[in-house]
Design a protein around this motif. Structure first.
Motif, PDB file in Angstrom:
ATOM      1  N   ASP A 243       0.857  -1.188   0.000  1.00 16.53           N
ATOM      2  CA  ASP A 243       0.000   0.000   0.000  1.00 16.53           C
ATOM      3  C   ASP A 243       0.891   1.235   0.000  1.00 16.53           C
ATOM      4  N   PHE A 244       0.385   2.316  -0.574  1.00 20.09           N
ATOM      5  CA  PHE A 244       1.186   3.528  -0.724  1.00 20.09           C
ATOM      6  C   PHE A 244       0.261   4.727  -0.891  1.00 20.09           C
ATOM      7  N   ASP A 245       0.821   5.930  -0.686  1.00 21.69           N
ATOM      8  CA  ASP A 245       0.057   7.163  -0.849  1.00 21.69           C
ATOM      9  C   ASP A 245      -0.310   7.346  -2.313  1.00 21.69           C
ATOM     10  N   GLY A 249      -5.190  10.066  -0.790  1.00 25.63           N
ATOM     11  CA  GLY A 249      -5.480   8.973   0.136  1.00 25.63           C
ATOM     12  C   GLY A 249      -4.450   7.874   0.064  1.00 25.63           C
ATOM     13  N   ASN A 250      -4.899   6.637   0.339  1.00 25.93           N
ATOM     14  CA  ASN A 250      -4.014   5.474   0.357  1.00 25.93           C
ATOM     15  C   ASN A 250      -4.574   4.402  -0.560  1.00 25.93           C
ATOM     16  N   GLY A 252      -4.221   0.397  -1.715  1.00 23.31           N
ATOM     17  CA  GLY A 252      -3.696  -0.914  -1.349  1.00 23.31           C
ATOM     18  C   GLY A 252      -3.979  -1.934  -2.437  1.00 23.31           C
ATOM     19  N   TYR A 284      -8.999   1.685  -2.094  1.00 21.85           N
ATOM     20  CA  TYR A 284      -8.591   3.085  -1.972  1.00 21.85           C
ATOM     21  C   TYR A 284      -9.389   3.715  -0.838  1.00 21.85           C
ATOM     22  N   THR A 285      -8.686   4.419   0.059  1.00 19.23           N
ATOM     23  CA  THR A 285      -9.341   5.114   1.162  1.00 19.23           C
ATOM     24  C   THR A 285      -8.876   6.557   1.209  1.00 19.23           C
ATOM     25  N   GLU A 286      -9.826   7.437   1.474  1.00 16.07           N
ATOM     26  CA  GLU A 286      -9.508   8.870   1.565  1.00 16.07           C
ATOM     27  C   GLU A 286     -10.520   9.518   2.489  1.00 16.07           C
ATOM     28  N   SER A 290     -14.355   5.331   0.671  1.00 19.29           N
ATOM     29  CA  SER A 290     -13.700   4.032   0.523  1.00 19.29           C
ATOM     30  C   SER A 290     -14.187   3.368  -0.760  1.00 19.29           C
TER      31      SER A 290
END
Length: 374
Positions: A243-245, A249-250, A252, A284-286, A290
């Motif tokens: 996972d990464f920026d 957001g992030n 995964g 993806y989460t921000e 989600s």
């Protein structure tokens, strides 16, 4: 008097109160349920919903009123009527008694029922090793026993949900499994993953064996006996992810695979063993948003058993879920969820199901849901 349930069950002017209580829990209840109906019974806590179900099951007898099966007035004989009903309670009650009495519940006195009480034993011995600052190894050995279920012991009738006329065996022995699990996990803050191998040797493995003979019940379903045979199962589970920026957001990404093989000690295949799967997930989460995309590739299952089993083709399931939380006064969390399942509209069948050909998994479907946390 046998119960030939073909059309409907009707409750007329039903009253019920518990012993030593003056107030009726149910008063003048009238209800008709046609065969094949799907109904929901709603009401406040203590309004008598569970009592009504108990009366329909024959567990409780009404204080006043009558019950009609196909327009014939009946007193619900528990032994005969319960063969027609499957019931999943909202909570499970265990008697302060032996395993035998909890499983049998009234069956032990029937002629030919020789099931003996069981003193179940089990243990697990586990070891963990730190191979490095990023890698761990685990090894465990275990022995587990499982008593046969009441269905496996005493079932003797048609089971519509699996389309079989099931026959239990009160002489069933306890299943005994010897298990070995080996696992390796790593996480170097860029990539993480795990791999697990397991092997189980099961004495007296319980399974349902089709006979190819039709029963004499109302639906004339195929007879299936619950039988036992020594078996071996082995398999593995693999998962790798990162996972990464990304944007604000992030993001995964994970890739995984699981597989299990099952054979009896005579070399034949255990029926209805699930096929191998490859699983791909993008998340993806921000903040309050989600998004999840899942692709599951289910392999074909050519290693089918000979007892009522058959080949199942592979398929792909692509699912999408988008959820977002919104501020609402007086509510801790208000979330709206949009989902789309089986976007490829694949014809998908669950290999472990006895009705896979008649009842495939749902096709493409879209929906919206709301979740409120107070």
């Amino acid at each position: 008097d046998d119960f030939n349930f073909k059309n409907s069950i009707e409750l007329k002017n039903i009253y019920f109160k518990y012993t030593n209580r003056d107030k009726f829990v149910l008063e003048d209840v009238n209800l008709k349920i046609n065969k094949g109906d799907k109904i929901v019974i709603t009401g406040d806590t203590g309004s008598g919903k569970s009592t009504l179900i108990d009366i329909i099951l024959g567990i409780q007898k009404p204080s006043k009123g009558n019950i009609y099966i196909d327009n014939y007035k009946k007193i619900l004989n528990e032994e005969l009527w319960c063969k027609k009903i499957g019931y999943v309670p909202q909570s499970i009650y265990l008697f302060d008694e032996t395993i035998k009495k909890n499983i049998a519940i009234g069956e032990t006195q029937r002629s030919g029922n020789t099931y003996k009480d069981q003193d179940l034993e089990g243990y697990v011995l586990g070891f963990g090793f730190d191979l490095s600052s990023t890698t761990d190894l685990s090894l465990s050995f275990g022995s587990v026993e499982r008593a046969p279920s009441s269905v496996e012991l005493f079932m003797n009738g048609e089971h519509a949900s699996v389309q079989r006329d099931e026959r239990g065996n009160p002489n069933m022995q306890t299943e005994e499994a010897q298990n070995i699990d080996l696992g390796l996990s790593f996480d170097n803050e860029v990539i993480y993953g795990s791999i697990n191998f397991y092997q189980n040797e099961v004495d007296n493995y319980i399974y349902r064996k089709d006979t190819g003979v039709k029963g004499t019940g109302e639906m004339k379903l195929e007879i299936a006996n619950f039988v036992q045979k020594d078996a071996e199962l082995d398999g593995y589970e693999i998962q790798v992810g990162t996972d990464f920026d990304f944007l604000n957001g992030n993001l995964g990404v994970t890739i995984g695979r699981d597989s299990v093989n099952g054979t009896f000690t005579d070399g034949s295949n255990i029926p209805r063993i699930v096929p191998a799967r490859d699983i791909y997930t993008l998340s993806y989460t921000e903040d309050n948003l989600s998004v999840d995309i899942d692709l599951i590739e289910v392999n074909a299952q050519p290693d089918f058993g000979s007892d009522g089993d058959s080949f199942t083709a592979g398929f792909e399931l692509l699912d999408l879920s988008i959820s977002r939380s919104f501020p609402v006064e007086g509510v801790e969390d208000f979330k709206v969820v949009l989902f789309a399942n089986n976007l490829l509209d694949e014809i998908a069948r669950n290999h472990s199901s006895t009705v896979k050909n008649e009842v495939p998994l749902p096709g493409k479907n879209l929906g919206i849901g709301f979740r409120v946390t107070l």
